[in-house]
Design a protein around this motif. Sequence first.
Motif, PDB file in Angstrom:
ATOM      1  N   GLN A 264      -1.672-109.333  72.182  1.00 15.14           N
ATOM      2  CA  GLN A 264      -0.584-109.811  73.283  1.00 15.14           C
ATOM      3  C   GLN A 264      -1.413-110.025  74.136  1.00 15.14           C
ATOM      4  OE1 GLN A 264       3.258-107.381  71.767  1.00 15.14           O
ATOM      5  NE2 GLN A 264       1.398-106.388  71.907  1.00 15.14           N
ATOM      6  N   LYS A 270      -7.483-116.478  70.375  1.00 11.43           N
ATOM      7  CA  LYS A 270      -6.387-116.882  68.817  1.00 11.43           C
ATOM      8  C   LYS A 270      -7.163-117.704  67.858  1.00 11.43           C
ATOM      9  CE  LYS A 270      -3.585-114.892  72.878  1.00 11.43           C
ATOM     10  NZ  LYS A 270      -3.127-115.488  74.276  1.00 11.43           N
ATOM     11  N   LEU A 318       7.114-113.700  66.408  1.00  8.72           N
ATOM     12  CA  LEU A 318       5.389-114.463  65.878  1.00  8.72           C
ATOM     13  C   LEU A 318       5.246-114.610  64.343  1.00  8.72           C
ATOM     14  CD1 LEU A 318       2.012-113.477  66.247  1.00  8.72           C
ATOM     15  CD2 LEU A 318       2.359-111.425  65.431  1.00  8.72           C
ATOM     16  N   GLN A 321       6.568-118.534  62.989  1.00  4.24           N
ATOM     17  CA  GLN A 321       5.677-118.757  63.498  1.00  4.24           C
ATOM     18  C   GLN A 321       4.263-118.827  62.152  1.00  4.24           C
ATOM     19  OE1 GLN A 321       4.553-116.737  67.096  1.00  4.24           O
ATOM     20  NE2 GLN A 321       4.502-119.285  67.848  1.00  4.24           N
ATOM     21  N   LEU A 365      -0.182-118.009  69.700  1.00  2.00           N
ATOM     22  CA  LEU A 365       0.353-116.676  69.230  1.00  2.00           C
ATOM     23  C   LEU A 365       0.145-115.201  69.545  1.00  2.00           C
ATOM     24  CD1 LEU A 365      -0.703-117.881  65.172  1.00  2.00           C
ATOM     25  CD2 LEU A 365       1.088-118.754  67.230  1.00  2.00           C
ATOM     26  N   GLY A 367       0.290-112.103  69.615  1.00  2.00           N
ATOM     27  CA  GLY A 367       0.317-110.992  69.267  1.00  2.00           C
ATOM     28  C   GLY A 367      -1.041-110.652  67.552  1.00  2.00           C
TER      29      GLY A 367
END
Length: 460
Positions: A264, A270, A318, A321, A365, A367
């Motif tokens: 995070q 990512k 998350l 997604q 994203l 996480g």
Amino acid sequence: MSAPTYKVLNPATGKIVEEFPTATDEQVEQALASAQSGYESWQNVDINERAKIVSKVAQLFADKADELGKIMTLEMGKPLSEAVGEAEYCKDIFEYFATEGPTLAADQEIKSFSGGKAVVQRRPVGPLLGIMPWNFPLYQVARFAAPNLMLGNTIVLKHAESCPRSALAIQEIMDEAGVPAGVYNNVFATHDQISTIIADSRIQGVSLTGSERAGAIIGEQAGRNLKKAVLELGGSDPFVVLDSNDVAGIAETAWGFRIDNTGQACNSNKRMIIMEDIFDDFVTELTKRADGLTPGDPMAEVDGTFAPMSSRKAAEDLHAQVQDAVSKGATLHTGGVLQDGPAAYYSPAVLSGVTKDMRAYYEELFGPVAVVYKVSSDEQALELANDTIYGLGGSVHSTDEARAAKVAMGLQSGMANVNSPAAEGAEMPFGGVKRSGFGRELGPLGMEEFVNKRLFYIGD
Ligand SMILES: O=CCCC(=O)O
């Protein structure tokens, strides 16, 4: 927008620990009046005296690191050792600005062709509003507050609704360090009250770290009111590996950076973009690291466990997604399990085969999910790296530094790194381009944002 409520909700259990009332309009007015009256005197305090107080703030962050760490872990679930490390990092930030600030803010004589003497002075601008997020509850505030306290600006601080104890702990540190009344003002403001604060003539600027969505709202309000804004928003930073003679090592680096803060961080890697000849081994190595982890107490940090995300909603978002990608043909190598119940555990995941029709391709994203892409040339790697609405950071890795540097030079980002996931430190400017926002924090540039670069001219 609906009114927020400030509460501590432990994401490891899903239980509410404590609730705090939002500010009344009178309290907001009091914070504004106090920031203005604090400014009248703070701007005239010699910068070296301000530095002594800011240095005390630094020391208190170090002295209280354990207790501050527990507050953050309880509020947003990050592993305790990372939380304690964050508090210690705040010490470095306040110390950096206390030490370097007087030089960074010094007058700058410029060549005058008219016979007079011309100097650019760095004067404060007045009270500022800071709107800060939950992902690094102390560090995000530190990098806004430290340079501005040194400059002589004063602060009204609106923290994330999920971090009220962190917000109060920071106020306590400021008070204990001897920051004069009115110079730093925490306020549990509602969204409507934020609009009122931005519009108020006493406020001279606003700094927000948060989502792209929040950035658009605050940036619009700041623009309408002709207030300067610094916006530090989302990112989907590429981590490009062109070649490697140690795939396990580079996978370890990539995974360690991705999983920090449970994924995070705005500048987390990512998207991992890997050359085809090492792609399979890289995915295998990542998967090994993510595999078999079980939910654990972030206060205890037992080996083989993972921490919760910041909230159930964040974990659910998350998951949606990732599910979208999987339903459209992406491969989930491991993880991606949303634990039942009210807690916010989402098992760290490795995803490949993501294509443009999937949400995971263009969305951030936020996480613990590593998305890995395969490429077959440096040109393709760069094209993919830049195929994002964001432009925060990015890194390129190779055994050939010049090759990596050439690709890194093409990154459309505010921070480009070669053979390092990210250069981080109090002295390193941080910020982005494109939809990652504008303005810079930290380093010398962090003292350049909310400052009146006043021309002071004495005719001959
Ligand atoms: O989330 C944004 C900041 C992340 C960092 O500086 O490590």
